[in-house]
Enzyme design. Structure first.
Site, PDB file in Angstrom:
ATOM      1  N   VAL A  25      43.967  75.743  35.583  1.00 52.84           N
ATOM      2  CA  VAL A  25      44.940  75.683  35.413  1.00 52.84           C
ATOM      3  C   VAL A  25      45.739  74.927  34.255  1.00 52.84           C
ATOM      4  CG1 VAL A  25      44.595  73.090  36.275  1.00 52.84           C
ATOM      5  CG2 VAL A  25      46.783  73.658  36.708  1.00 52.84           C
ATOM      6  N   THR A  54      39.547  75.823  38.442  1.00 50.94           N
ATOM      7  CA  THR A  54      40.189  75.800  39.340  1.00 50.94           C
ATOM      8  C   THR A  54      41.164  75.895  41.458  1.00 50.94           C
ATOM      9  OG1 THR A  54      41.584  74.939  37.309  1.00 50.94           O
ATOM     10  CG2 THR A  54      43.363  75.716  39.358  1.00 50.94           C
ATOM     11  N   TRP A  56      38.587  75.924  42.983  1.00 52.06           N
ATOM     12  CA  TRP A  56      37.482  75.037  43.728  1.00 52.06           C
ATOM     13  C   TRP A  56      37.815  73.947  44.220  1.00 52.06           C
ATOM     14  CZ3 TRP A  56      33.988  78.280  45.872  1.00 52.06           C
ATOM     15  CH2 TRP A  56      33.234  79.754  45.681  1.00 52.06           C
ATOM     16  N   GLN A  58      39.303  71.449  45.961  1.00 47.58           N
ATOM     17  CA  GLN A  58      40.317  70.945  47.227  1.00 47.58           C
ATOM     18  C   GLN A  58      40.829  69.960  47.952  1.00 47.58           C
ATOM     19  OE1 GLN A  58      36.326  70.313  49.526  1.00 47.58           O
ATOM     20  NE2 GLN A  58      35.575  72.341  49.426  1.00 47.58           N
ATOM     21  N   GLY A  60      43.660  68.324  46.140  1.00 46.00           N
ATOM     22  CA  GLY A  60      44.890  68.447  45.581  1.00 46.00           C
ATOM     23  C   GLY A  60      44.980  67.836  44.242  1.00 46.00           C
ATOM     24  N   GLU A 125      43.119  59.438  48.543  1.00 50.11           N
ATOM     25  CA  GLU A 125      42.253  59.840  48.514  1.00 50.11           C
ATOM     26  C   GLU A 125      41.197  58.770  47.885  1.00 50.11           C
ATOM     27  OE1 GLU A 125      41.469  63.243  46.231  1.00 50.11           O
ATOM     28  OE2 GLU A 125      42.154  64.820  47.500  1.00 50.11           O
ATOM     29  N   HIS A 246      30.183  63.785  42.805  1.00 48.79           N
ATOM     30  CA  HIS A 246      30.727  63.712  43.899  1.00 48.79           C
ATOM     31  C   HIS A 246      30.468  62.662  44.933  1.00 48.79           C
ATOM     32  CE1 HIS A 246      34.003  64.031  47.181  1.00 48.79           C
ATOM     33  NE2 HIS A 246      34.362  64.469  46.084  1.00 48.79           N
ATOM     34  N   ARG A 295      34.781  57.052  42.925  1.00 44.54           N
ATOM     35  CA  ARG A 295      33.833  57.826  43.368  1.00 44.54           C
ATOM     36  C   ARG A 295      32.179  57.191  42.632  1.00 44.54           C
ATOM     37  NH1 ARG A 295      36.760  63.748  41.735  1.00 44.54           N
ATOM     38  NH2 ARG A 295      37.590  63.819  43.922  1.00 44.54           N
ATOM     39  N   HIS A 356      29.210  66.713  39.213  1.00 46.45           N
ATOM     40  CA  HIS A 356      31.318  67.376  39.620  1.00 46.45           C
ATOM     41  C   HIS A 356      31.779  67.760  38.444  1.00 46.45           C
ATOM     42  CE1 HIS A 356      34.515  68.167  41.867  1.00 46.45           C
ATOM     43  NE2 HIS A 356      34.776  67.006  42.227  1.00 46.45           N
ATOM     44  N   GLU A 380      39.475  70.153  31.346  1.00 42.63           N
ATOM     45  CA  GLU A 380      38.118  68.779  31.671  1.00 42.63           C
ATOM     46  C   GLU A 380      37.852  69.796  30.589  1.00 42.63           C
ATOM     47  OE1 GLU A 380      34.247  69.477  34.389  1.00 42.63           O
ATOM     48  OE2 GLU A 380      35.735  70.138  34.791  1.00 42.63           O
ATOM     49  N   ARG A 391      37.018  59.608  36.572  1.00 47.80           N
ATOM     50  CA  ARG A 391      38.162  60.048  36.341  1.00 47.80           C
ATOM     51  C   ARG A 391      38.606  59.384  38.324  1.00 47.80           C
ATOM     52  NH1 ARG A 391      39.603  64.903  39.824  1.00 47.80           N
ATOM     53  NH2 ARG A 391      37.031  65.176  40.209  1.00 47.80           N
TER      54      ARG A 391
END
Length: 552
Positions: A25, A54, A56, A58, A60, A125, A246, A295, A356, A380, A391
């Site tokens: 992106v 990008t 991968w 999931q 949003g 999330e 993650h 996280r 992650h 990233e 993050r």
């Protein structure tokens, strides 16, 4: 002093205005917006155009798009997750410019999931107090964003594409300004083998470095090439110790290595529970948001439970969703689980943390400029200051989008002011850069094992000293082979192994210095956060011997 990978001299040369390395992106957004400013753009990507991280993604993309939500609330959640190390100006730019950036992404062609009246569906999330995560295809947001941007890039004749190309090193002019880069194109044709791509500016959007660990959600191409290039070019790299693991990655067994299937945080956002083997929820009482805590807190809680129970995983229980919700909201995850013999509709899903996302990277300002003139970074690979020590979920796609637009705006302004002239490569400087001995391809697996064992979720002075010693031994072996005139062959596998080794060595050096627990950096020997001594960033460069030097 600059360093370079050992490689053949360039066999071909091409020119462009802006070279963008990476096709996620961030990279594609820079290229599209540079074209609007009348600049030629060349996108260099390591595999196919849509093979980066990008697609991968999931969960949003987070933005204050919902009723009652505001950028200020998004800012507050981001600052809390970042554990005291976010750059508030960078976060404010992210959250205030984010909603319109998402709308421009929709205008490019990205189709997000909508409700019956046409409004964008939003979910929650971890770390978010509002439903502000826009998603597409249920759990295929990254794939949809990638599809839309790739289509736009392919339809623009002013954007040249170089696929299957590994970037090697930065080229500069006599003033030290970025003037292009060297790269190796894998394949046959006019541009195969090592070449030089000359440009007025260089943008790194190379993604992450998850492959530095044995188990990761990152694709195989995420070998830290951008961070390694920046270090060799003399750029500042910051906050490398903050690698986010993650919490919920599908557990495939103790020997599973490489890219592992992600079980999106959005599954917890819709109400799935984390439980142990007896079915007991263990996040209750750990944090006010329980399973939706940031996280780092969830990953630590899972790891603690694994230690207490003497097990290698916990479980994510979404059986109460029912088959219809799994099939429509999380079709990708459902198919992935079932392909590995697990049915989330009827049984809890075994999960464990895995590497992650890198919150740190090449240090930039608010326009994406690095400490090397003419070299930019976004996505990233960059450390914009947005993420701090951890993050916030789904801020990654938004950061790539917003700061890519900022880079393009800076390039456009410089171009309009006549401050983006053609650059002449300083050939003497390129030849004078010290070559780095290459590591054999098989050392890649050893680097990953060392890092997972000693610098993963749990860290201590002893574990990282052992990791640093192992990494130093690999470097010593490479130097010894090069002096005996039996060096590793210059090729993709040796360049990637060498990049991974450099990034791993820099990461361990920073993590060993930070004697506290903060965000996603967890020190067993220093379990508390220490704002008095460590509420500061650590910056890494290479010293005169080519070794990472960390300063704070």
């Amino acid at each position: 002093m600059q360093y370079r990978l050992t490689a053949p001299a360039p066999g071909w040369t091409a020119t462009t205005d802006v070279v963008v390395v990476g096709s996620g992106v961030a990279g594609l957004t820079v290229a599209l917006n540079a074209r609007k400013a009348g600049l030629r753009a060349t996108v260099v990507t390591k595999a196919m155009l849509d093979d980066g991280s990008t697609r991968w993604a999931q969960g949003g993309i987070a933005a204050a798009l919902g009723e009652g939500d505001t950028p200020e609330q998004h800012l507050d959640d981001t600052l809390v997750a970042g554990a005291g190390l976010c750059d508030e100006d960078a976060v404010r730019a992210l959250v205030t410019e984010g909603p319109d950036a998402v709308r421009r992404l929709i205008a490019v062609g990205a189709a997000f999931d909508q409700d019956a009246d046409g409004s964008i569906l939003l979910t929650r999330e971890g770390g978010h107090h509002r439903r502000r995560i826009a998603h597409a295809g249920g759990d295929a947001t990254g794939a949809e964003i990638s599809r839309a941007l790739v289509a736009a890039v392919r339809s623009d004749p002013g954007i040249e594409l170089i696929e299957h190309a590994l970037v090697l090193d930065l080229l500069t002019d006599a003033e030290g300004h970025a003037a292009g880069l060297t790269l190796h194109v894998m394949g046959e044709g006019q541009r195969d083998g090592v070449g030089a791509l000359r440009a007025r500016a260089v943008v790194l959007a190379t993604g992450g470095m998850g492959q530095v660990f044995s188990a990761t959600t990152n694709p195989a191409v995420s070998t830290g090439d951008g961070v390694a290039l920046a270090l060799r070019a003399g750029a500042d790299v910051a906050d490398l110790e903050f690698v986010q693991f993650h919490p919920t990655v599908l557990w495939l067994g103790p020997d599973a290595e490489g890219q592992q299937p992600l079980v999106s945080e959005a599954v917890r956002g819709e109400g799935a529970h984390l439980v142990d083997a007896s079915g007991e929820r263990f996040m209750l009482g750990q944090h006010e948001l329980a399973e939706l805590a940031p996280r780092d807190i969830v990953a630590k809680a899972i790891t603690r439970q694994m230690q207490l129970r003497g097990t290698e995983h916990m479980y994510l229980d979404g059986r109460h969703f029912g088959a219809e919700m799994w099939e429509h909201r999380f079709p990708t995850i459902l198919a992935s689980c079932r392909s590995h013999g697990i049915d989330p509709v009827t049984e809890p899903v075994p999960v464990a943390p895995a590497a992650h996302y890198a919150s740190g990277g090449v240090r930039t300002d608010l326009s994406g400029r690095t400490s090397v003139p003419g070299l930019y970074a976004c996505g990233e690979v960059a450390c914009t200051g947005v993420h701090g020590a951890n993050r916030l979920a789904s801020n990654s796609l938004l950061e790539g989008l917003v700061f890519a637009e900022r880079i393009a705006a800076d390039l456009a302004a410089r171009h309009a002011a006549g401050d983006l002239p053609e650059r002449t490569v300083d050939v003497a400087a390129a030849r004078g850069a010290r070559p780095v001995p290459l590591l054999a391809p098989e050392t890649r697996a050893e680097v990953q094992r060392l890092m997972s064992r000693g610098a993963g979720v749990l860290r201590s002075a002893a574990s990282m000293a052992a990791t640093a010693e192992g990494l130093a031994r690999l470097a010593s072996d490479a130097r010894e082979l090069s002096t005996e005139e039996k060096p590793a062959d210059p090729r993709v596998e040796t360049w990637e192994a060498t990049n991974l080794h450099l990034v791993a060595t820099a990461l361990v050096a920073a993590a060993a210095l930070r004697a506290e627990t903060r965000g996603c950096h967890w020190r067993e020997d220093f379990p508390e956060r220490d704002d008095a001594h460590w509420r500061r960033h650590l910056t890494t460069t290479l010293d005169e011997t080519g070794a990472p030097c960390v300063q704070g």
